[in-house]
Scaffold this motif. Structure first.
Motif, PDB file in Angstrom:
ATOM      1  N   PHE A 355     -15.905 -18.883 -22.827  1.00 61.06           N
ATOM      2  CA  PHE A 355     -16.657 -19.074 -21.588  1.00 61.06           C
ATOM      3  C   PHE A 355     -17.147 -20.519 -21.487  1.00 61.06           C
ATOM      4  O   PHE A 355     -17.392 -21.187 -22.496  1.00 61.06           O
ATOM      5  N   ARG A 356     -17.282 -20.975 -20.251  1.00 56.41           N
ATOM      6  CA  ARG A 356     -17.731 -22.340 -20.017  1.00 56.41           C
ATOM      7  C   ARG A 356     -19.145 -22.563 -20.558  1.00 56.41           C
ATOM      8  O   ARG A 356     -20.044 -21.742 -20.342  1.00 56.41           O
ATOM      9  N   ILE A 359     -22.107 -22.192 -18.055  1.00 58.29           N
ATOM     10  CA  ILE A 359     -22.466 -20.819 -17.695  1.00 58.29           C
ATOM     11  C   ILE A 359     -23.284 -20.174 -18.817  1.00 58.29           C
ATOM     12  O   ILE A 359     -24.265 -19.471 -18.579  1.00 58.29           O
ATOM     13  N   GLN A 363     -27.210 -18.893 -18.636  1.00 57.90           N
ATOM     14  CA  GLN A 363     -27.660 -17.555 -18.991  1.00 57.90           C
ATOM     15  C   GLN A 363     -28.735 -17.594 -20.078  1.00 57.90           C
ATOM     16  O   GLN A 363     -29.583 -16.708 -20.162  1.00 57.90           O
ATOM     17  N   PHE A 381     -23.955 -18.963 -10.419  1.00 56.98           N
ATOM     18  CA  PHE A 381     -22.901 -18.378 -11.254  1.00 56.98           C
ATOM     19  C   PHE A 381     -23.172 -16.919 -11.602  1.00 56.98           C
ATOM     20  O   PHE A 381     -22.748 -16.444 -12.653  1.00 56.98           O
ATOM     21  N   ASP A 383     -22.057 -14.082 -10.554  1.00 57.18           N
ATOM     22  CA  ASP A 383     -20.879 -13.239 -10.765  1.00 57.18           C
ATOM     23  C   ASP A 383     -20.198 -13.573 -12.080  1.00 57.18           C
ATOM     24  O   ASP A 383     -19.774 -12.674 -12.827  1.00 57.18           O
ATOM     25  N   ASP A 384     -20.096 -14.880 -12.380  1.00 57.18           N
ATOM     26  CA  ASP A 384     -19.494 -15.288 -13.660  1.00 57.18           C
ATOM     27  C   ASP A 384     -20.346 -14.812 -14.831  1.00 57.18           C
ATOM     28  O   ASP A 384     -19.833 -14.368 -15.860  1.00 57.18           O
ATOM     29  N   ARG A 385     -21.652 -14.909 -14.655  1.00 55.92           N
ATOM     30  CA  ARG A 385     -22.548 -14.490 -15.746  1.00 55.92           C
ATOM     31  C   ARG A 385     -22.519 -12.978 -15.933  1.00 55.92           C
ATOM     32  O   ARG A 385     -22.599 -12.482 -17.059  1.00 55.92           O
ATOM     33  N   ARG A 386     -22.403 -12.243 -14.845  1.00 58.83           N
ATOM     34  CA  ARG A 386     -22.330 -10.784 -14.954  1.00 58.83           C
ATOM     35  C   ARG A 386     -21.065 -10.374 -15.720  1.00 58.83           C
ATOM     36  O   ARG A 386     -21.108  -9.492 -16.586  1.00 58.83           O
ATOM     37  N   LYS A 387     -19.955 -11.047 -15.384  1.00 57.50           N
ATOM     38  CA  LYS A 387     -18.706 -10.776 -16.093  1.00 57.50           C
ATOM     39  C   LYS A 387     -18.835 -11.148 -17.571  1.00 57.50           C
ATOM     40  O   LYS A 387     -18.392 -10.405 -18.461  1.00 57.50           O
ATOM     41  N   MET A 388     -19.449 -12.296 -17.839  1.00 57.71           N
ATOM     42  CA  MET A 388     -19.614 -12.748 -19.219  1.00 57.71           C
ATOM     43  C   MET A 388     -20.476 -11.784 -20.028  1.00 57.71           C
ATOM     44  O   MET A 388     -20.141 -11.450 -21.177  1.00 57.71           O
ATOM     45  N   GLN A 391     -18.506  -8.666 -20.881  1.00 57.66           N
ATOM     46  CA  GLN A 391     -17.493  -8.937 -21.894  1.00 57.66           C
ATOM     47  C   GLN A 391     -18.137  -9.177 -23.258  1.00 57.66           C
ATOM     48  O   GLN A 391     -17.603  -8.760 -24.296  1.00 57.66           O
TER      49      GLN A 391
END
Length: 412
Positions: A355-356, A359, A363, A381, A383-388, A391
């Motif tokens: 992950f970047r 991001i 978080q 971010f 949505d990206d953080r929710r995905k991260m 995962q």
């Protein structure tokens, strides 16, 4: 020439008997013993001040002996020689004693705490209150603040240090200094007695270290299994299981309130006043975290805190609770700390899951800025953080289940 009375003798004072009326036995210099018709024996001193006849009381015999009364007479005559009224001085001393008795360290500290509390985030207020209640007030809270000495403070601080908590001792000293300076500002004391206690001279030298953290997936897997198998209270077990998932600071997790959890949106909304950086923060909740919160909801959902203390529902679990759990699991402070899981996540999210960094840092609620130098808002971010976050939790589950671990060096 006026008649001079012979000074009193101890036996004369001792054997003086009551009569039908009060009478006096003079010792000279204005001092006399008043023997009352009820049998009381009271030391008095007559004197003139500012052209007026006055009377000073020294107390009752035998609590005040003849020698004591004579010493008090001499003290009063010295005041008169310096142009001071002994009765006025006595009254001022008594009033000061009353003020001192009403101004114990505990009372002054309570006033200081209530005035400062609105300026603090809740977690800091709870921390300060805990240090007052657990360390400072038991040591000298009942003493008038004017009587608390540097030695009193030093003794307390060294006891805290002896338990291996130098940082706690330093924080306690800061609180003491703030209370003393508050008292000085209100003319209760002349100066801060703790100011002379320099931490560099008082405490032993310690090497500064980062929070211990497990960053190797091979070592993280058994740690996660230890957490899953921990057999403490449900509040502690749930907090422990959420700690690796949520990337929150331990203090933020401990002080988590049910009102901050948005079940429909699947996230935690922490207000700015509770955050270290004083910026509101959003924590996306993965399905595993939501399940843990639903597990504990029937037990604590009717109260304020998600993880209340077993001693009082009005306070969260203590700042040492989670670290103490790791010690019971067999992990020392050089291997695992509650705060260290943030470093664990930062390392593995970057070097294993790819992950970047910006991001991840966002978080972690660090001060991340956009290309124009402005701080990102709490939903940046998202949505990206929710995905991260989902995962990340899935990855933790795979480690617990014994999945094949890719070494960080190969992942990188």
């Amino acid at each position: 020439m006026p008649r001079q009375n012979a000074p009193l003798a101890d036996i004369q004072v001792n054997k003086a008997k009551k009569k039908e009326k009060d009478y006096k036995l003079s010792d000279g210099g204005g001092l006399h013993l008043l023997v009352t018709k009820t049998g009381g024996k009271l030391w008095r001193m007559q004197y003139r001040f500012d052209g007026k006849q006055k009377m000073l009381s020294f107390g009752a015999y035998p609590a005040i002996s003849l020698a004591d009364a004579r010493q008090r007479r001499e003290d009063a005559r010295k005041l008169l020689a310096n142009g001071q009224d002994p009765a006025a001085v006595k009254k001022a001393v008594q009033e000061a004693a009353v003020v001192a008795a009403a101004s114990t360290f505990a009372i002054v500290a309570g006033e200081w705490f209530q005035k400062r509390k609105p300026e603090w985030v809740d977690s800091h207020a709870v921390s300060v209150k805990g240090r007052l209640d657990n360390y400072i007030l038991p040591a000298f809270g009942s003493k008038p603040i004017v009587e608390v000495t540097a030695a009193d403070v030093r003794t307390m601080l060294l006891k805290i240090e002896a338990r291996g908590t130098i940082e706690a001792a330093k924080r306690v000293k800061v609180i003491c200094g703030q209370v003393f300076r508050y008292a000085a500002a209100h003319d209760l004391i002349q100066h801060d007695p703790s100011a002379a206690l320099k931490p560099s001279e008082l405490f032993r030298k310690v090497e500064k270290r980062h929070f211990a953290a497990v960053t190797d997936p091979k070592e993280l897997a058994p740690l996660l299994r230890s957490i899953e198998g921990y057999t403490g209270s449900i509040e502690t077990r749930c907090a422990l299981r959420l700690l690796p998932m949520l990337l929150m600071r331990p203090g933020e997790l401990r002080h988590l309130e049910w009102s901050e959890i948005d079940r429909e949106a699947g996230q935690i909304n922490i207000p700015a006043e509770k955050m270290k950086m004083r910026t509101a923060h959003t924590v996306p909740l993965c399905k595993q975290a939501l399940a843990i919160l639903e597990e504990i909801r029937p037990l604590t959902g009717h109260g304020k805190y998600v993880f209340p203390s077993t001693r009082s529902a009005e306070r969260p679990i203590s700042d040492n609770t989670l670290n103490a759990c790791f010690r019971r699991m067999g992990y020392d402070s050089d291997t695992v700390t509650a705060h260290g899981f943030r470093a664990t996540a930062r390392t593995i999210l970057d070097e294993v899951l790819g992950f970047r960094p910006d991001i991840i840092e966002h978080q972690l609620a660090h001060a991340v800025k956009d290309p124009n130098g402005r701080a990102y808002n709490r939903t940046a971010f998202i949505d990206d953080r929710r995905k991260m976050m989902q995962q990340w939790s899935d990855y933790l589950d795979s480690l617990k289940a014994g999945a094949k671990v890719i070494p960080i060096s190969k992942a990188a």
